[in-house]
Design an enzyme around this catalytic site. Sequence first.
Site, PDB file in Angstrom:
ATOM      1  N   THR A  74      -0.638  -0.573  -4.576  1.00 22.94           N
ATOM      2  CA  THR A  74      -1.780   0.237  -4.809  1.00 22.94           C
ATOM      3  C   THR A  74      -1.634   1.419  -3.927  1.00 22.94           C
ATOM      4  OG1 THR A  74      -4.472   0.445  -4.525  1.00 22.94           O
ATOM      5  CG2 THR A  74      -3.163  -1.187  -3.100  1.00 22.94           C
ATOM      6  N   GLU A  77       0.635  -1.327   0.110  1.00 24.33           N
ATOM      7  CA  GLU A  77      -0.026  -0.039   0.058  1.00 24.33           C
ATOM      8  C   GLU A  77       0.849   1.176  -0.074  1.00 24.33           C
ATOM      9  OE1 GLU A  77      -4.061  -1.567   2.433  1.00 24.33           O
ATOM     10  OE2 GLU A  77      -2.328  -0.376   3.575  1.00 24.33           O
ATOM     11  N   CYS A  78       0.562   2.095  -1.198  1.00 26.08           N
ATOM     12  CA  CYS A  78       1.096   3.436  -1.029  1.00 26.08           C
ATOM     13  C   CYS A  78       2.641   3.474  -0.648  1.00 26.08           C
ATOM     14  CB  CYS A  78       0.523   4.478   0.235  1.00 26.08           C
ATOM     15  SG  CYS A  78       0.665   6.234  -0.216  1.00 26.08           S
ATOM     16  N   GLY A  79       3.237   3.627   0.277  1.00 28.43           N
ATOM     17  CA  GLY A  79       4.701   3.654   0.761  1.00 28.43           C
ATOM     18  C   GLY A  79       5.225   2.348   0.207  1.00 28.43           C
TER      19      GLY A  79
END
Length: 469
Positions: free
Chosen positions: A442, A340-342
């Site tokens: 994502t 996720e993200c990072g």
Amino acid sequence: MSSSKITNLPRVVVAALKGGAGKTFLTVGLVAALRKRGLNVGVFKKGPDYIDAGWLGMAAGRDCYNLDAFLFPEEIARESFLRKSAGSDVSIVEGNRGLFDGVDAKGSYSTAELAKLVNAPVILIVDATKITRTAAAMVLGCKLLDPDLRIEGVILNRVAGTRHETVLREAIESAAHVPVLGSVAKLPLENFPQRHLGLLPLYEHPQAAEFVDQAAEIVERAVDLEKVLAICQSAEHLEIPDSSALDQAAAVESKPLLRIGILKDSAFQFYYPENLEALRNAGADLIFLSALVEKDLPELDALYIGGGFPETHAEALARNDVFKNSLRSAVENGLPVYAECGGLMYLSRNLLIDRHSYPMVGVFPVDSVLERNPQGHGYIQVEVQEANPFYPEGTVLKGHEFHYSYVTGLDRPGASYAFRVVRGHGMDGHRDGICCGNALGTYVHVHALGQPEWARCMIQKARAYRQRK
């Protein structure tokens, strides 16, 4: 359906007239001050927030749980609040943004709506910078806008002096008929480092424990804690169903535990406690790792990489070639990875910051570029339209996004994109969910209470990988 009453649940929601009013600092101080009195304080954060929740958890000495009626149904939010409050002497919920600020003109999913959902009184933080009687008009306006809301007290913040406090107190109590519980003077900002929309993350603060202690001391001096506790104890009864979806979700599988790695360090620190609990309840043994200090990746059945600030650790992450190579090799051999993200940024080829390029793991054939302004911020909803390692096609995911980065090279060969963005920005306003082998990256942060299939899919993929091995 029958229900049973919860009779002794003192609670309060701490709200503000706007974001940036000092709400988190004062709530952290309030929680820590009550804990110093020997109270067991349950803590909650309204909305999809990791940073404030981390500080609240540290102040309380226990996990802070998020409450968000957009990310998961109201009845689940209410029941989660009750469950996680069990055994607490008092529960404190920190709101977000302004009291009535939601996703639309009606204030849907606002702090006010959450306060009514858990039937809790409200203490309002008022930023007193350059105002006097106008503060009374704002407090009175909040009362009149929603008479069903119980605004039971006000704490003044950033007060310029004794005379300023006196005028504010008299105006609010005489015009709005709400007691002023305390008054906090202006504080030097250098004592409270901030980033983006709030406090510096807990793991990066140079003196986190001292910060919490200082916040407690300020609140002890400035706020009438006895009146705060009286407001908490005035909260009315709540009801909880005898039969619950949360009971079903907590059933632990009897099969051998699966080893699921969690990258958790100062670079990757954003995890909802409920997500980790959901994995454990579904049959996972969580193995906590650091991308900053680990060498070879240990034997795992799956890996979960949450969000964080890889950009502040770009050099250290780039230097750890042994771990990066070990992780990339594991993905090439089929290890399921949910990023996720990072985590997405870490699995990209390069992280670009101010014309400097830092080589990352290189699982996804894209580069991450850090900007100075948010590229996606708020609630997001996506529909799963393509094959991917975790979700069935047709699944609709609700979550939130908050990223200053974007990815380039979306049209390069070697990867597919499973999600269609329905609301929010994602990777380019249209797509999200980059896939490569059994890895998915994502910008969507999901919450296990709203997406219970998330943990089930992680476990299913991990079990399939173990069996294949």
